[in-house]
Design a protein around this motif. Structure first.
Motif, PDB file in Angstrom:
ATOM      1  N   ASN A  81      84.061 -27.545  -1.299  1.00  0.00           N
ATOM      2  CA  ASN A  81      84.319 -27.283   0.113  1.00  0.00           C
ATOM      3  C   ASN A  81      85.144 -26.021   0.346  1.00  0.00           C
ATOM      4  N   GLY A  82      85.162 -25.110  -0.617  1.00  0.00           N
ATOM      5  CA  GLY A  82      85.927 -23.884  -0.463  1.00  0.00           C
ATOM      6  C   GLY A  82      85.297 -22.958   0.556  1.00  0.00           C
ATOM      7  N   PRO A  83      86.019 -21.895   0.949  1.00  0.00           N
ATOM      8  CA  PRO A  83      85.479 -20.935   1.923  1.00  0.00           C
ATOM      9  C   PRO A  83      84.242 -20.241   1.372  1.00  0.00           C
ATOM     10  N   LEU A  84      83.260 -20.000   2.245  1.00  0.00           N
ATOM     11  CA  LEU A  84      82.033 -19.331   1.827  1.00  0.00           C
ATOM     12  C   LEU A  84      82.285 -17.872   1.488  1.00  0.00           C
ATOM     13  N   ALA A  85      83.281 -17.285   2.124  1.00  0.00           N
ATOM     14  CA  ALA A  85      83.598 -15.873   1.875  1.00  0.00           C
ATOM     15  C   ALA A  85      85.097 -15.676   1.983  1.00  0.00           C
ATOM     16  N   ILE A  86      85.619 -14.743   1.219  1.00  0.00           N
ATOM     17  CA  ILE A  86      87.014 -14.345   1.348  1.00  0.00           C
ATOM     18  C   ILE A  86      87.069 -12.862   1.626  1.00  0.00           C
ATOM     19  N   ASP A  87      88.112 -12.441   2.343  1.00  0.00           N
ATOM     20  CA  ASP A  87      88.294 -11.037   2.680  1.00  0.00           C
ATOM     21  C   ASP A  87      89.391 -10.467   1.796  1.00  0.00           C
ATOM     22  N   THR A  88      89.974  -9.368   2.227  1.00  0.00           N
ATOM     23  CA  THR A  88      91.041  -8.745   1.440  1.00  0.00           C
ATOM     24  C   THR A  88      92.326  -9.555   1.497  1.00  0.00           C
ATOM     25  N   ARG A  89      92.423 -10.481   2.448  1.00  0.00           N
ATOM     26  CA  ARG A  89      93.616 -11.314   2.564  1.00  0.00           C
ATOM     27  C   ARG A  89      93.191 -12.781   2.564  1.00  0.00           C
ATOM     28  N   PHE A  90      93.795 -13.583   1.693  1.00  0.00           N
ATOM     29  CA  PHE A  90      93.508 -15.012   1.659  1.00  0.00           C
ATOM     30  C   PHE A  90      94.656 -15.738   0.976  1.00  0.00           C
ATOM     31  N   PHE A  91      94.725 -17.038   1.201  1.00  0.00           N
ATOM     32  CA  PHE A  91      95.732 -17.875   0.560  1.00  0.00           C
ATOM     33  C   PHE A  91      95.136 -18.537  -0.686  1.00  0.00           C
ATOM     34  N   LEU A  92      95.987 -18.747  -1.681  1.00  0.00           N
ATOM     35  CA  LEU A  92      95.665 -19.564  -2.845  1.00  0.00           C
ATOM     36  C   LEU A  92      96.654 -20.724  -2.898  1.00  0.00           C
ATOM     37  N   VAL A  93      96.136 -21.932  -3.037  1.00  0.00           N
ATOM     38  CA  VAL A  93      96.976 -23.128  -2.968  1.00  0.00           C
ATOM     39  C   VAL A  93      96.673 -24.055  -4.143  1.00  0.00           C
ATOM     40  N   ASP A  94      97.715 -24.441  -4.841  1.00  0.00           N
ATOM     41  CA  ASP A  94      97.651 -25.552  -5.796  1.00  0.00           C
ATOM     42  C   ASP A  94      98.667 -26.584  -5.304  1.00  0.00           C
ATOM     43  N   PRO A  95      98.197 -27.666  -4.702  1.00  0.00           N
ATOM     44  CA  PRO A  95      99.134 -28.600  -4.068  1.00  0.00           C
ATOM     45  C   PRO A  95     100.023 -29.342  -5.053  1.00  0.00           C
ATOM     46  N   LEU A  96      99.542 -29.497  -6.289  1.00  0.00           N
ATOM     47  CA  LEU A  96     100.335 -30.179  -7.324  1.00  0.00           C
ATOM     48  C   LEU A  96      99.989 -29.560  -8.666  1.00  0.00           C
ATOM     49  N   ASP A  97     100.691 -28.491  -8.986  1.00  0.00           N
ATOM     50  CA  ASP A  97     100.471 -27.804 -10.256  1.00  0.00           C
ATOM     51  C   ASP A  97     101.241 -28.550 -11.344  1.00  0.00           C
ATOM     52  N   GLY A  98     100.522 -28.955 -12.372  1.00  0.00           N
ATOM     53  CA  GLY A  98     101.151 -29.747 -13.418  1.00  0.00           C
ATOM     54  C   GLY A  98     100.929 -31.231 -13.198  1.00  0.00           C
ATOM     55  N   THR A  99      99.697 -31.606 -12.845  1.00  0.00           N
ATOM     56  CA  THR A  99      99.417 -33.029 -12.638  1.00  0.00           C
ATOM     57  C   THR A  99      99.687 -33.827 -13.911  1.00  0.00           C
ATOM     58  N   LYS A 100      99.422 -33.225 -15.087  1.00  0.00           N
ATOM     59  CA  LYS A 100      99.739 -33.924 -16.338  1.00  0.00           C
ATOM     60  C   LYS A 100     101.230 -34.218 -16.436  1.00  0.00           C
ATOM     61  N   GLU A 101     102.057 -33.256 -16.007  1.00  0.00           N
ATOM     62  CA  GLU A 101     103.507 -33.469 -16.036  1.00  0.00           C
ATOM     63  C   GLU A 101     103.897 -34.547 -15.023  1.00  0.00           C
ATOM     64  N   PHE A 102     103.210 -34.556 -13.883  1.00  0.00           N
ATOM     65  CA  PHE A 102     103.430 -35.588 -12.873  1.00  0.00           C
ATOM     66  C   PHE A 102     103.118 -36.975 -13.446  1.00  0.00           C
ATOM     67  N   VAL A 103     101.993 -37.078 -14.153  1.00  0.00           N
ATOM     68  CA  VAL A 103     101.590 -38.357 -14.740  1.00  0.00           C
ATOM     69  C   VAL A 103     102.577 -38.786 -15.824  1.00  0.00           C
ATOM     70  N   LEU A 104     103.055 -37.804 -16.617  1.00  0.00           N
ATOM     71  CA  LEU A 104     103.998 -38.109 -17.689  1.00  0.00           C
ATOM     72  C   LEU A 104     105.424 -38.315 -17.190  1.00  0.00           C
ATOM     73  N   ARG A 105     105.648 -38.000 -15.902  1.00  0.00           N
ATOM     74  CA  ARG A 105     106.946 -38.212 -15.246  1.00  0.00           C
ATOM     75  C   ARG A 105     108.064 -37.418 -15.903  1.00  0.00           C
ATOM     76  N   ASN A 106     107.790 -36.158 -16.236  1.00  0.00           N
ATOM     77  CA  ASN A 106     108.856 -35.320 -16.801  1.00  0.00           C
ATOM     78  C   ASN A 106     109.415 -34.316 -15.799  1.00  0.00           C
ATOM     79  N   GLY A 107     108.901 -34.302 -14.574  1.00  0.00           N
ATOM     80  CA  GLY A 107     109.476 -33.480 -13.516  1.00  0.00           C
ATOM     81  C   GLY A 107     108.973 -32.064 -13.430  1.00  0.00           C
ATOM     82  N   ASP A 108     108.219 -31.587 -14.422  1.00  0.00           N
ATOM     83  CA  ASP A 108     107.791 -30.182 -14.446  1.00  0.00           C
ATOM     84  C   ASP A 108     106.506 -29.960 -13.654  1.00  0.00           C
ATOM     85  N   PHE A 109     106.516 -30.294 -12.390  1.00  0.00           N
ATOM     86  CA  PHE A 109     105.359 -30.042 -11.536  1.00  0.00           C
ATOM     87  C   PHE A 109     105.831 -29.334 -10.264  1.00  0.00           C
TER      88      PHE A 109
END
Length: 269
Positions: A81-109
């Motif tokens: 469901n990403g955008p069909l096109a991007i221009d010279t300006r756009f956002f990049l989002v990772d809502p939860l970077d380090g899901t493995k760390e989240f699952v392991l509960r070590n706080g590094d996310f």
């Protein structure tokens, strides 16, 4: 090249990115404390209810503030469901970077939100909700804050440190590789810290490490926000052949959209 951010209300944009990250982080911590369902994506990486809920929060904030700017968000992209096109300006989002760390509960996310202009990460917010630290990078510089009751306190200006003969490296906790080990052996590395998520970039920006080699798979949403913080603090991120890491990579015959090549992030060179 002068950043197009000059045409935006920079403080307003950063405030929106910060609010989005804080609200997403608050929601993530509710899942962290109470538990949530974990499933596997097609690439065998884990995804949780927290990822999806946090992404919805961030998209709502960004699209309300700058509806004309495309948002490339990890879970939307995974669902096709990403955008069909991007221009010279756009956002990049990772809502939860380090899901493995989240699952392991070590706080590094972290929560990662970045604005890209002409392939360059010009603004970024990295929020580590488990530790209550939020990092920002923009043309105004790089800062670290402590989060108390969803408020930013104790501002610290970030700057990379001068690099001596003996260097401290930072490497991935969950995605190390033999190539990374080989690099560390040849670069006068006196110590190596292993950290999850985009916090590796933030340690460089804060002057707590000197180099971050990455010889395993990353996507642009994994790196853009931390890279923005690092560059704002005086550091750099380069491909193996010494060129600046760029963003918005699409329509390539040798890799999928938004995949990064191997890279090395530096504090002061």
């Amino acid at each position: 090249m002068k950043s197009d951010m000059a045409s935006l209300a920079n403080a307003d944009l950063m405030a929106v990115m910060q609010r989005a990250a804080l609200e997403a982080g608050h929601l993530i911590m509710q899942f962290y404390e109470n538990g949530c369902e974990i499933t596997m994506k097609a690439d065998a990486s884990p995804v949780s209810e927290a990822d999806h809920a946090a992404e919805r929060v961030i998209l709502r904030h960004l699209r309300a503030f700058l509806p004309e700017v495309p948002v490339v968000a990890e879970e939307e992209m995974a669902a096709g469901n990403g955008p069909l096109a991007i221009d010279t300006r756009f956002f990049l989002v990772d809502p939860l970077d380090g899901t493995k760390e989240f699952v392991l509960r070590n706080g590094d996310f972290t929560v990662n939100i970045a604005l890209i202009e002409h392939g360059v990460p010009v603004a970024g917010v990295v929020y580590a909700p488990a530790s209550g630290k939020l990092y920002c990078g923009s043309p105004a510089g790089a800062q670290q804050y402590h989060v108390q009751q969803d408020r930013l306190t104790d501002e610290v200006v970030l700057r990379v440190r001068a690099c001596g003969e003996q260097k401290t490296a930072v490497a991935s906790r969950s995605h190390n590789s033999p190539e990374t080990d080989d690099y560390l052996l040849t670069q006068n590395i006196s110590s190596c810290l292993t950290v999850g998520s985009s916090l590796k970039f933030c340690l460089l920006a804060a002057g707590q490490a000197d180099v971050y080699p990455r010889f395993s798979r990353t996507m642009e949403w994994d790196t853009a926000a931390g890279d923005a913080v690092l560059r704002a603090a005086g550091g750099s991120t380069e491909t193996i052949d010494g060129k600046p890491l760029t963003y918005g990579k699409r329509n390539r015959v040798d890799d999928c959209d938004f995949a990064n090549p191997y890279f090395i992030a530096y504090g002061a060179r």
